[in-house]
Design a protein around this motif. Structure first.
Motif, PDB file in Angstrom:
ATOM      1  N   ASN A  86      -2.919  23.410  29.538  1.00  0.00           N
ATOM      2  CA  ASN A  86      -1.934  23.796  28.539  1.00  0.00           C
ATOM      3  C   ASN A  86      -2.375  23.431  27.125  1.00  0.00           C
ATOM      4  N   HIS A 133      -1.726  31.102  34.497  1.00  0.00           N
ATOM      5  CA  HIS A 133      -0.391  30.533  34.405  1.00  0.00           C
ATOM      6  C   HIS A 133       0.353  31.076  33.182  1.00  0.00           C
ATOM      7  N   GLY A 143      -4.160  28.007  31.829  1.00  0.00           N
ATOM      8  CA  GLY A 143      -2.807  27.813  31.344  1.00  0.00           C
ATOM      9  C   GLY A 143      -2.039  26.773  32.135  1.00  0.00           C
ATOM     10  N   PRO A 144      -0.726  26.680  31.849  1.00  0.00           N
ATOM     11  CA  PRO A 144       0.064  27.556  30.965  1.00  0.00           C
ATOM     12  C   PRO A 144      -0.211  27.308  29.483  1.00  0.00           C
ATOM     13  N   TYR A 145       0.234  28.228  28.667  1.00  0.00           N
ATOM     14  CA  TYR A 145       0.106  28.122  27.209  1.00  0.00           C
ATOM     15  C   TYR A 145      -1.351  27.957  26.774  1.00  0.00           C
ATOM     16  N   ALA A 146      -2.256  28.688  27.399  1.00  0.00           N
ATOM     17  CA  ALA A 146      -3.664  28.653  26.997  1.00  0.00           C
ATOM     18  C   ALA A 146      -3.972  29.885  26.159  1.00  0.00           C
ATOM     19  N   HIS A 158      -5.946  19.819  28.536  1.00  0.00           N
ATOM     20  CA  HIS A 158      -4.833  19.924  27.597  1.00  0.00           C
ATOM     21  C   HIS A 158      -5.247  19.605  26.157  1.00  0.00           C
ATOM     22  N   SER A 167       0.223  32.515  28.590  1.00  0.00           N
ATOM     23  CA  SER A 167      -1.165  32.457  28.122  1.00  0.00           C
ATOM     24  C   SER A 167      -1.532  33.778  27.443  1.00  0.00           C
TER      25      SER A 167
END
Length: 457
Positions: free
Chosen positions: A340, A304, A321-324, A357, A307
């Motif tokens: 995330n 996602h 992810g997202p934002y991993a 998360h 990342s």
């Protein structure tokens, strides 16, 4: 086409000489030009790897004096390569002759390549060599330039290459020519030293030009040839803008190759690959994902958006992810979930495990189907050493928990939310480590009255 060129040249020995002595002053960097990276590999590394793929049987790299950093890069990528120093910068032919010892050992073909042209393809090197097998003494690589300013021009008669004229030495008529010198050359091995030793420095710059061997070969009755390639392939890097252009071009190649292999890139222009990124069929990559070195993503996984991955392996069906952020040593099992704002380093996440998360897992092992709650951290570093956390299959870690390594959470065990766990928890047990809650009825009313009275005073 690649297979055809390779089969023609595979029985012939080939010495590749890579010129990497330039400091690259226009880069304005303490780092040598050839060590600047595109797609997370040095430009020199790209050239050496491509030459190996193209069938070079030996390689010599010419570096500048006191450039141990360049020598180390050569040894790391191609330990068997010869390293030669060009003490004085007197031109490209002089640089090639710095590797005289390698030339004297003999080879059927000699390729001259440059450490700052990282976009050359293996099949292009094979294409460059092919005319040698057919009797040519020298083969020069050319391209049709959109703007030929500054490039050497190919002087031809029909299909014959008569000479290569450097821009400074060219007449106005010759400067109008758009078929330009791409720099790379192939030379018949038994003629290489004889041709190079005849090069003189009677030109505007007083340098020994490698390109002069074309006219020298023809004066001795030998045939010369041209191998024409795209301008993109011979793109050289002399400054930061050209480095960025090389990055853009190689990323476009990698994106197209990934999609051709069955990968879905939702917004290809926003995804950045490393030279060694490996993606399986039906992998989906959402926008704004960055792949650092050493990433393998198996079939059907989804990465996602936003990342950042490096040194990690992601199994089939996993979601990230997202934002991993996955750091080196992260291994994500089949159908596992990394959500995330999760960071994972040197950790194995088992099949079906969930880290949804706001979590940090470092130096850990998480069993299959385990669930890691939001805000969980593994406290793996005490300022001196790193320690491991083992979390068993099916374990449940409550939100906002700190697991102080070294510690083991057993199979099926529970950790209560908000706990600081310093001792191992057996299988199927509950670990709880937090202060007992106290309730004081009416406390808030009394507090507000006192606060308001103090404020009035």
């Amino acid at each position: 086409m690649t297979l055809s060129h390779t089969s023609q040249t595979s029985s012939r020995s080939c010495l590749a000489i890579v010129l990497a002595a330039g400091e690259g002053t226009r880069m304005k960097s303490a780092k040598p030009k050839v060590l600047h990276q595109v797609a997370n590999r040095s430009m020199l590394g790209h050239v050496l790897a491509t030459l190996t793929q193209a069938g070079a049987t030996s390689t010599a790299v010419v570096i500048g004096p006191e450039r141990e950093d360049v020598a180390q890069e050569v040894r790391k990528i191609l330990p068997g390569a010869g390293i030669f120093v060009q003490r004085d910068r007197l031109g490209t032919a002089h640089a090639v002759l710095s590797a005289r010892e390698a030339l004297e050992q003999g080879a059927d073909d000699v390729i001259i390549a440059f450490g700052d042209t990282p976009l050359i393809l293996p099949e292009t090197f094979a294409k460059l060599r092919s005319p040698l097998r057919e009797g040519a003494a020298v083969v020069a690589m050319g391209f049709d330039a959109k703007d030929p300013t500054g490039y050497g021009r190919f002087i031809t008669s029909g299909s014959e290459l008569l000479a290569i004229r450097e821009h400074k030495d060219a007449t106005e008529a010759e400067r109008a020519i758009t078929l330009c010198n791409g720099g790379l050359m192939a030379i018949r091995g038994d003629l290489a030293l004889a041709l190079l030793d005849r090069v003189e420095n009677k030109n505007a710059k007083g340098e020994y030009y490698l390109t002069d061997i074309v006219e020298i070969a023809r004066s001795l009755g030998h045939r010369t040839a041209i191998a024409v390639v795209s301008e993109e392939e011979v793109h050289g890097v002399n400054d930061r803008a050209q480095l960025a252009a090389a990055e853009r071009m190689i990323q476009d190649r990698l994106r197209l190759a990934a999609m051709a292999d069955g990968v879905t890139l939702v917004a290809p222009e926003t995804v950045f690959f490393s030279h060694d990124t490996r993606l399986g069929q039906d992998v989906v990559v959402e926008p704004h994902v960055f792949f650092g070195p050493g990433v393998v993503v198996e079939a059907g996984a989804v990465i996602h958006g936003f990342s950042h991955l490096e040194g990690t392996r992601i199994a089939s069906g996993a979601g990230v992810g997202p934002y991993a952020r996955l750091r080196p040593g992260a291994t994500i099992g089949p159908k596992a979930k990394v959500g995330n704002f999760v960071e994972i380093k040197n950790t194995e996440l088992g099949a079906g495990a969930k880290v949804s998360h706001l979590t940090y897992l470092g130096d850990a092992s998480v069993g299959a189907e385990a669930n890691i709650g939001a805000g969980t951290i593994t406290c793996n570093y005490d300022g001196f050493g790193k320690y491991r956390t083992e979390i068993g299959e099916g374990a449940f870690i409550g939100s906002n928990s700190a697991l102080v390594a070294p510690v083991t959470i057993g199979k099926g065990a529970f950790v209560g939310s908000g706990s600081v766990i310093t001792e191992s928890i057996p299988d199927d047990a509950l670990g709880l480590a937090r202060g007992r809650q106290t309730i004081k009825e009416g406390w808030a009313v009394s507090f507000r009255e006192k606060a308001q009275a103090a404020k009035r005073k």
